[in-house]
Motif scaffolding. Structure first.
Motif, PDB file in Angstrom:
ATOM      1  N   SER A 352       0.990  -1.383   0.047  1.00 25.17           N
ATOM      2  CA  SER A 352       0.095   0.092   0.103  1.00 25.17           C
ATOM      3  C   SER A 352       0.971   1.363   0.000  1.00 25.17           C
ATOM      4  CB  SER A 352      -0.980  -0.100   0.994  1.00 25.17           C
ATOM      5  OG  SER A 352      -0.161   0.084   2.505  1.00 25.17           O
ATOM      6  N   ASP A 353       0.340   2.364  -0.415  1.00 26.46           N
ATOM      7  CA  ASP A 353       1.267   3.662  -0.376  1.00 26.46           C
ATOM      8  C   ASP A 353       1.609   3.888   0.965  1.00 26.46           C
ATOM      9  OD1 ASP A 353       0.513   3.730  -3.088  1.00 26.46           O
ATOM     10  OD2 ASP A 353      -1.201   5.302  -2.798  1.00 26.46           O
ATOM     11  N   GLU A 354       0.702   3.833   1.873  1.00 29.26           N
ATOM     12  CA  GLU A 354       1.068   3.912   3.197  1.00 29.26           C
ATOM     13  C   GLU A 354       2.305   3.232   3.699  1.00 29.26           C
ATOM     14  OE1 GLU A 354      -1.077   4.719   7.929  1.00 29.26           O
ATOM     15  OE2 GLU A 354      -2.213   3.720   5.964  1.00 29.26           O
ATOM     16  N   LEU A 355       2.126   1.969   3.475  1.00 33.81           N
ATOM     17  CA  LEU A 355       3.357   0.864   3.842  1.00 33.81           C
ATOM     18  C   LEU A 355       4.624   1.520   3.046  1.00 33.81           C
ATOM     19  CD1 LEU A 355       4.628  -1.467   5.313  1.00 33.81           C
ATOM     20  CD2 LEU A 355       3.762  -2.650   3.678  1.00 33.81           C
ATOM     21  N   THR A 356       4.618   1.839   1.969  1.00 33.01           N
ATOM     22  CA  THR A 356       5.695   2.249   1.077  1.00 33.01           C
ATOM     23  C   THR A 356       6.106   3.263   1.718  1.00 33.01           C
ATOM     24  OG1 THR A 356       4.758   1.212  -0.903  1.00 33.01           O
ATOM     25  CG2 THR A 356       6.391   2.919  -1.275  1.00 33.01           C
ATOM     26  N   LYS A 357       5.675   4.341   2.194  1.00 33.10           N
ATOM     27  CA  LYS A 357       5.940   5.469   2.614  1.00 33.10           C
ATOM     28  C   LYS A 357       6.790   5.506   4.111  1.00 33.10           C
ATOM     29  CE  LYS A 357       4.467  10.271   4.058  1.00 33.10           C
ATOM     30  NZ  LYS A 357       2.961  10.816   4.475  1.00 33.10           N
ATOM     31  N   THR A 358       6.231   4.425   4.614  1.00 30.91           N
ATOM     32  CA  THR A 358       6.756   4.051   5.895  1.00 30.91           C
ATOM     33  C   THR A 358       8.260   3.387   5.824  1.00 30.91           C
ATOM     34  OG1 THR A 358       4.597   3.683   7.032  1.00 30.91           O
ATOM     35  CG2 THR A 358       6.628   2.653   8.102  1.00 30.91           C
ATOM     36  N   LEU A 359       8.205   2.373   4.809  1.00 28.84           N
ATOM     37  CA  LEU A 359       9.425   1.820   4.634  1.00 28.84           C
ATOM     38  C   LEU A 359      10.461   2.919   4.205  1.00 28.84           C
ATOM     39  CD1 LEU A 359       8.096  -1.337   2.953  1.00 28.84           C
ATOM     40  CD2 LEU A 359       8.925  -1.104   5.160  1.00 28.84           C
ATOM     41  N   LEU A 360      10.145   3.697   3.511  1.00 27.24           N
ATOM     42  CA  LEU A 360      11.182   4.835   2.949  1.00 27.24           C
ATOM     43  C   LEU A 360      11.474   5.963   3.765  1.00 27.24           C
ATOM     44  CD1 LEU A 360       9.730   5.192  -0.771  1.00 27.24           C
ATOM     45  CD2 LEU A 360      11.671   3.935   0.024  1.00 27.24           C
ATOM     46  N   SER A 361      10.975   5.781   4.936  1.00 26.37           N
ATOM     47  CA  SER A 361      11.410   6.769   5.912  1.00 26.37           C
ATOM     48  C   SER A 361      12.552   6.672   6.496  1.00 26.37           C
ATOM     49  CB  SER A 361      10.290   6.701   7.402  1.00 26.37           C
ATOM     50  OG  SER A 361       9.014   6.739   7.096  1.00 26.37           O
ATOM     51  N   PRO A 362      13.466   7.840   6.567  1.00 26.57           N
ATOM     52  CA  PRO A 362      14.971   8.103   6.883  1.00 26.57           C
ATOM     53  C   PRO A 362      15.240   7.056   8.092  1.00 26.57           C
ATOM     54  CG  PRO A 362      14.129  10.255   6.230  1.00 26.57           C
ATOM     55  CD  PRO A 362      12.821   9.248   6.306  1.00 26.57           C
ATOM     56  N   GLU A 363      14.519   7.171   8.998  1.00 22.16           N
ATOM     57  CA  GLU A 363      14.586   6.454  10.369  1.00 22.16           C
ATOM     58  C   GLU A 363      14.467   5.068  10.420  1.00 22.16           C
ATOM     59  OE1 GLU A 363      10.416   8.120  10.487  1.00 22.16           O
ATOM     60  OE2 GLU A 363      12.407   8.654  10.036  1.00 22.16           O
ATOM     61  N   VAL A 364      13.722   4.509   9.444  1.00 18.78           N
ATOM     62  CA  VAL A 364      13.566   3.031   8.900  1.00 18.78           C
ATOM     63  C   VAL A 364      14.339   2.421   8.247  1.00 18.78           C
ATOM     64  CG1 VAL A 364      11.730   1.454   8.155  1.00 18.78           C
ATOM     65  CG2 VAL A 364      11.104   3.391   9.379  1.00 18.78           C
ATOM     66  N   LYS A 365      15.399   1.616   8.976  1.00 20.67           N
ATOM     67  CA  LYS A 365      16.796   1.200   8.158  1.00 20.67           C
ATOM     68  C   LYS A 365      17.143   0.211   9.009  1.00 20.67           C
ATOM     69  CE  LYS A 365      19.926   4.780   9.664  1.00 20.67           C
ATOM     70  NZ  LYS A 365      20.784   5.978   9.199  1.00 20.67           N
ATOM     71  N   GLY A 366      17.580  -0.949   8.411  1.00 21.99           N
ATOM     72  CA  GLY A 366      18.284  -2.084   9.200  1.00 21.99           C
ATOM     73  C   GLY A 366      18.018  -3.328   8.566  1.00 21.99           C
ATOM     74  N   ASN A 367      18.053  -4.410   9.107  1.00 20.62           N
ATOM     75  CA  ASN A 367      17.753  -5.768   8.920  1.00 20.62           C
ATOM     76  C   ASN A 367      16.258  -6.092   9.225  1.00 20.62           C
ATOM     77  OD1 ASN A 367      20.105  -5.873   8.048  1.00 20.62           O
ATOM     78  ND2 ASN A 367      20.947  -6.911   9.742  1.00 20.62           N
ATOM     79  N   VAL A 368      15.517  -6.849   8.042  1.00 13.91           N
ATOM     80  CA  VAL A 368      14.296  -6.892   8.403  1.00 13.91           C
ATOM     81  C   VAL A 368      14.003  -8.634   8.410  1.00 13.91           C
ATOM     82  CG1 VAL A 368      11.511  -6.419   7.547  1.00 13.91           C
ATOM     83  CG2 VAL A 368      13.417  -4.599   7.265  1.00 13.91           C
ATOM     84  N   LEU A 369      13.204  -9.290   9.168  1.00 13.39           N
ATOM     85  CA  LEU A 369      12.805 -10.497   9.187  1.00 13.39           C
ATOM     86  C   LEU A 369      11.523 -10.595   8.285  1.00 13.39           C
ATOM     87  CD1 LEU A 369      13.003 -13.594   9.870  1.00 13.39           C
ATOM     88  CD2 LEU A 369      11.385 -12.874  12.121  1.00 13.39           C
ATOM     89  N   THR A 370      11.755 -11.272   7.236  1.00 10.65           N
ATOM     90  CA  THR A 370      10.547 -11.361   6.131  1.00 10.65           C
ATOM     91  C   THR A 370      10.156 -12.943   5.771  1.00 10.65           C
ATOM     92  OG1 THR A 370      12.133 -11.337   4.513  1.00 10.65           O
ATOM     93  CG2 THR A 370      11.389  -9.294   5.088  1.00 10.65           C
ATOM     94  N   THR A 371       9.336 -12.697   5.136  1.00  9.12           N
ATOM     95  CA  THR A 371       8.644 -14.340   4.694  1.00  9.12           C
ATOM     96  C   THR A 371       9.099 -14.057   3.406  1.00  9.12           C
ATOM     97  OG1 THR A 371       6.500 -13.292   3.992  1.00  9.12           O
ATOM     98  CG2 THR A 371       6.593 -14.388   6.148  1.00  9.12           C
ATOM     99  N   ILE A 372       8.821 -15.374   2.770  1.00 11.32           N
ATOM    100  CA  ILE A 372       9.359 -15.688   1.329  1.00 11.32           C
ATOM    101  C   ILE A 372       8.476 -14.638   0.444  1.00 11.32           C
ATOM    102  CG2 ILE A 372       8.929 -17.127  -0.954  1.00 11.32           C
ATOM    103  CD1 ILE A 372       9.546 -19.484   1.152  1.00 11.32           C
ATOM    104  N   SER A 373       7.255 -14.343   0.849  1.00 12.04           N
ATOM    105  CA  SER A 373       6.394 -13.229  -0.314  1.00 12.04           C
ATOM    106  C   SER A 373       6.815 -11.766   0.064  1.00 12.04           C
ATOM    107  CB  SER A 373       4.895 -13.555  -0.031  1.00 12.04           C
ATOM    108  OG  SER A 373       4.560 -14.790  -0.450  1.00 12.04           O
ATOM    109  N   SER A 374       6.917 -11.546   1.458  1.00 10.81           N
ATOM    110  CA  SER A 374       6.914 -10.081   1.647  1.00 10.81           C
ATOM    111  C   SER A 374       8.425  -9.445   1.446  1.00 10.81           C
ATOM    112  CB  SER A 374       6.856 -10.146   3.207  1.00 10.81           C
ATOM    113  OG  SER A 374       7.934 -10.809   4.124  1.00 10.81           O
ATOM    114  N   GLY A 375       9.555 -10.302   1.377  1.00 15.37           N
ATOM    115  CA  GLY A 375      10.756  -9.946   1.168  1.00 15.37           C
ATOM    116  C   GLY A 375      10.963  -9.355  -0.234  1.00 15.37           C
ATOM    117  N   CYS A 376      10.168  -9.637  -1.258  1.00 15.17           N
ATOM    118  CA  CYS A 376      10.278  -9.371  -2.732  1.00 15.17           C
ATOM    119  C   CYS A 376      10.414  -7.879  -2.904  1.00 15.17           C
ATOM    120  CB  CYS A 376       9.408 -10.090  -3.629  1.00 15.17           C
ATOM    121  SG  CYS A 376       9.521 -11.880  -3.453  1.00 15.17           S
ATOM    122  N   GLU A 377       9.173  -7.175  -2.579  1.00 26.22           N
ATOM    123  CA  GLU A 377       8.867  -5.933  -2.744  1.00 26.22           C
ATOM    124  C   GLU A 377       9.652  -4.796  -1.965  1.00 26.22           C
ATOM    125  OE1 GLU A 377       5.380  -2.882  -3.650  1.00 26.22           O
ATOM    126  OE2 GLU A 377       4.715  -4.506  -3.170  1.00 26.22           O
TER     127      GLU A 377
END
Length: 464
Positions: A352-377
């Motif tokens: 979603s646009d909201e999730l994309t905006k959150t992920l691109l926030s400067p303070e959001v950085k580092g390693n992310v535990l993902t699932t097979i599907s969520s890691g792609c985008e």
């Protein structure tokens, strides 16, 4: 109108975004990534089976030239091209216009349940054009008629692992010719061209960055017994899992009718038709990802075996075929396509646009535990600012690592050790996955703060 309506779909798969990112890397670095690169664990140094490298480049240019918002119309174009390819094949086989149109539409419906932009979508189109060119080559039996076959084989090999179908089909045509030898007085002359065609295809498939490894990868991965138990799209078609799907009943109906017509009108069936029908029927039953290839095979068989009583032939072409096409159009308008969606249905495999905006926030950085599907985008959207634990390239990661990554969500001790070892800051997963683990009380919710929850995903931050 029907083809346009059912083929215009939002992105429904997650691997498109990963492939587009890989395509960008290939263009910028002018080389194919040799390893997995994106994960933050040691697995990143493992070999990347980049058998879809050319599709990745194409997907990158789709976004570059058309933009994300216009991707549904790219899917429309793929549907139209496949429809035209099947129609062209049937017309080359001397099928009249009306039945060729309706049979091409039936072919499109058999592909439509997996119609989204992913490397596989090329394979259905390549299959239709490949058989059409094979039919043309066998009718002319000239060296020049083999050039299009060689080009198609080479492109197919560099776009999707299903290229292995090309030498199998060429082998079917060759074997069919061998069966006819006892009827010929000039054996050498009759067998020379089919043999040459087979080796042209076989050798053309070796024109790729990996050489013979393309063959070994396609054969070894597709025959792995663990696929059916671990990857949804490789599960058997007759599994009870699919029985709530309209397409499942539609597929069995069309396949049953095709076999009945073939058996009743077996005198009209050439040897190669029997082999093609048997082989692709076997594939269609073997796994739910394979019925798409019936989109070309079933129209061929039905075009030769559908009863055509002389006294109603004119009525059939003028009224019955158009009426059937119109009824299919009405059915899709009211019920959606074979995916159960329409052109405006929101994409599942898109943040979603909201999730994309959150992920691109400067303070959001580092390693992310993902699932097979969520890691792609995540890779497409925020790499290298955010790095995933895994993405959908299971053929490269291996099942052991994939199962370990999944086990983290069901074992608090294992999860804590993993988070500490790799300094994991965030978790991004599908809501259904999180809810399931929370209900099982194996996931300690109090250690993580939810940053964002949207219609598909939940994004968590590790508490300080």
């Amino acid at each position: 109108m029907t083809v346009i309506y059912i083929s215009t779909v939002q992105i429904a798969g997650v691997d498109f975004w990963l492939q587009a990112k890989i395509g960008e890397i290939i263009i910028n670095e002018k080389s194919i990534p040799p390893d997995l690169r994106f994960p933050f664990t040691e697995i990143r140094t493992e070999k990347f089976n980049a058998h879809e490298w050319l599709a990745s480049i194409i997907f990158y240019f789709f976004i570059k030239f058309f933009g994300e918002n216009n991707l549904p119309f790219i899917a429309t174009a793929f549907g139209i091209v496949l429809f035209c390819a099947i129609y062209s094949l049937l017309r080359r086989m001397q099928v009249e216009k009306s039945p060729a149109l309706i049979l091409s539409l039936i072919g499109i419906t058999l592909e439509n349940y997996r119609h989204t932009i992913r490397p596989e979508i090329f394979s259905t189109i390549f299959l239709a054009f490949f058989i059409e060119r094979m039919a043309n080559a066998y009718s002319k039996r000239t060296i020049s008629s083999l050039f299009p076959i060689a080009i198609l084989s080479t492109l197919w090999t560099n776009i999707h692992g299903s290229f292995i179908l090309a030498p199998i089909i060429a082998g079917i045509y060759l074997f069919s010719e061998l069966l006819k030898l006892h009827r010929s007085s000039s054996i050498f002359k009759e067998i020379t061209f089919p043999t040459l065609a087979f080796f042209v295809v076989l050798l053309s498939c070796l024109i790729n960055p990996f050489g013979i490894e393309a063959y070994t990868f396609a054969l070894s991965f597709s025959s792995d017994a663990r696929l059916a138990n671990r990857v949804t799209e490789w599960m058997p078609t007759l599994s009870t899992r699919w029985r709530d799907s309209f397409f499942w009943y539609y597929l069995l109906l069309i396949l049953t009718i095709t076999w009945i017509f073939a058996l009743v009108n077996r005198k009209k069936m050439l040897a190669e038709y029997w082999f093609l029908l048997a082989f692709f029927s076997f594939l269609a039953i073997k796994a739910i990802r394979f019925p798409v290839y019936l989109s070309t095979i079933i129209p061929i068989i039905l075009s030769k075996t559908t009863p055509q009583p002389p006294f109603i032939k004119g009525i059939t072409e003028k009224y019955i075929y158009p009426a059937l096409g119109f009824l299919l159009f009405i059915l899709f308008i009211f019920n959606g396509n074979m995916l159960g969606t329409n052109p405006t249905t929101p994409a599942y495999g898109k943040y979603s646009d909201e999730l994309t905006k959150t992920l691109l926030s400067p303070e959001v950085k580092g390693n992310v535990l993902t699932t097979i599907s969520s890691g792609c985008e995540l890779v497409y959207t925020a790499y290298p600012k955010l790095k995933p634990s895994i993405d959908c390239r299971v053929d490269s990661y291996g099942f052991d690592y994939a199962e370990f990554n999944q086990a983290l969500l069901n074992n608090s001790t294992l999860l804590d050790e993993f988070v500490e070892r790799y300094d994991v800051k965030f978790i991004l997963m599908e809501k259904e996955v999180f809810i399931t683990n929370a209900k099982l009380k194996k996931f300690e919710v109090e250690k993580w703060d939810p940053i964002l929850i949207d219609r598909h995903y939940i994004f968590l931050k590790k508490k300080d």
